[in-house]
Design an enzyme around this catalytic site. Sequence first.
Site, mmCIF file in Angstrom:
data_model
loop_
_atom_site.group_PDB
_atom_site.id
_atom_site.type_symbol
_atom_site.label_atom_id
_atom_site.label_comp_id
_atom_site.label_asym_id
_atom_site.label_seq_id
_atom_site.Cartn_x
_atom_site.Cartn_y
_atom_site.Cartn_z
ATOM 1 N N GLY A 289 0.811 -1.214 0.000
ATOM 2 C CA GLY A 289 0.000 0.000 0.000
ATOM 3 C C GLY A 289 0.836 1.252 0.000
ATOM 4 N N GLU B 160 4.484 -7.005 0.202
ATOM 5 C CA GLU B 160 3.988 -7.302 -1.146
ATOM 6 C C GLU B 160 3.739 -6.037 -1.962
ATOM 7 O OE1 GLU B 160 1.393 -11.250 0.139
ATOM 8 O OE2 GLU B 160 0.410 -9.323 -0.145
ATOM 9 N N PRO B 161 4.770 -5.273 -2.265
ATOM 10 C CA PRO B 161 4.541 -4.064 -3.060
ATOM 11 C C PRO B 161 4.244 -4.386 -4.513
ATOM 12 C CG PRO B 161 6.871 -4.343 -2.613
ATOM 13 C CD PRO B 161 6.165 -5.437 -1.880
ATOM 14 N N ARG C 202 -7.648 4.286 -14.441
ATOM 15 C CA ARG C 202 -7.432 4.798 -13.083
ATOM 16 C C ARG C 202 -7.979 6.213 -12.848
ATOM 17 N NH1 ARG C 202 -3.402 5.566 -10.428
ATOM 18 N NH2 ARG C 202 -4.076 4.570 -8.497
ATOM 19 N N CYS D 222 -17.050 6.279 -25.935
ATOM 20 C CA CYS D 222 -18.381 6.866 -25.881
ATOM 21 C C CYS D 222 -18.900 6.891 -24.437
ATOM 22 C CB CYS D 222 -19.339 6.083 -26.774
ATOM 23 S SG CYS D 222 -20.914 6.917 -27.019
ATOM 24 N N GLU D 223 -18.104 7.489 -23.562
ATOM 25 C CA GLU D 223 -18.417 7.742 -22.157
ATOM 26 C C GLU D 223 -17.598 8.974 -21.777
ATOM 27 O OE1 GLU D 223 -20.498 5.938 -20.360
ATOM 28 O OE2 GLU D 223 -20.652 4.037 -21.450
ATOM 29 N N TYR E 68 -1.486 -1.097 -12.515
ATOM 30 C CA TYR E 68 -2.948 -1.045 -12.588
ATOM 31 C C TYR E 68 -3.430 -0.194 -13.755
ATOM 32 C CZ TYR E 68 -2.272 -2.945 -7.971
ATOM 33 O OH TYR E 68 -1.857 -3.736 -6.926
#
Length: 405
Positions: free
Chosen positions: A220, A263-264, A302, A332-333, A360
């Site tokens: 995190g 766990e990075p 993201r 189309c959003e 990510y």
Amino acid sequence: MIHNNEYLIKLSEKYGTPLYIYDSYKIYQQYKKMINAFKGINNFIINYACKANTNLNILKFFNTLGSGLDAVSIQEIEIGLMAGFPPKNIIYTPNCVSIQEIIKAVKLGVRINLDNLSILEQFGEYFPKYSVGIRINPHIMAGANLKTSVGHIDSKFGISFYQIPHVKRILKNTGIKIDGLHMHTGSDILNIQSFLEGAKILFKIALDFPKVNYIDLGSGFKVSYKKKDVKTDISMLSNKITHEFNNLCKNYKNNNCITLIIEPGKFLVSESGYFLVRVNVIKHTTSTVFAGVDSGFNHFIRPMFYDAYHHIDNISNPNGCSRFYTVVGYICESDTFGLNRKISEIHEGDILCIKNAGAYCYSMSSNYNSRYRPSEVMILNGKDFLIRKRETMKDLIKNIIEIPI
């Protein structure tokens, strides 16, 4: 290592856009920074959280560095094995999966963390006397926002630390052995106190389980997304964790040798990534100047999903007069990469570079609007390598079965 805009532009010309680029030297630097920070712990392991970026070549690179692997699905385990990770160096920490998937993981020989009392009981029926880890929910609100906070009391992740008596009952009934304790409270955590509070909870629980082999603190760690941004002070965090962990080892029953694992994912790969897009159109409205590019949230979700900030540079005109633009995609959003950003004057055809694109980003991409996923390139030892081809219509329809209509 990526040095200048001219190099990035050459890569955009060679491979086309949109294009992901990963700098392996930056990954190496981040990995070594974390190894050095925790050198005060005799048994310390980094497990790369591969959900951040699962390209096989990225995993192979981490394997050469000596990293272990954090996997959250049977597919990530299989990719990790393809990348050369020994099964014992992979820890599988699933959430809300079936017992059948967990059985598959057992057969592959990886280490397993369970985060559900029901699954723990079922597991004991299939594999009595087996050693597993358990994921603890420490009831800590941490992370950049609610979507990335996973250790609070209403989270679907982990077994509440108040349920430890129930865990002990299941162990007694099934014969399961506890191999390790795991925790993960969120992503982009601003306050290292959150890590310390969670670590202290795990260290205290460990005293009740005299044969624990590892304690896994998850990750995190926050990285910089813009100038003067707040980021996790790894040095300060490691000093405090090292002190608490070494005290635990001194007081641990039977003087067992415990391994500390982190766990990075984002910390290791986020800043290595660059996402290059080409400007399709400059569009003026009554109040806004839009720079519309050849990508969208189908490639880079993201900013839309997490309200995440990613710095954007015009590498085609880096010294131009700065103007305000809202950089948007072709989906189309409402897909906005950057709202009202001050960027060097943009023209149609310019190449924009979106930073912090290593984690990510591609791994959360899709084919929405029937768009193809982009290419990926890795810079390794000063050379550029295509590590994923751009998709084609053949890829888009390969699993469709036509029926007579």
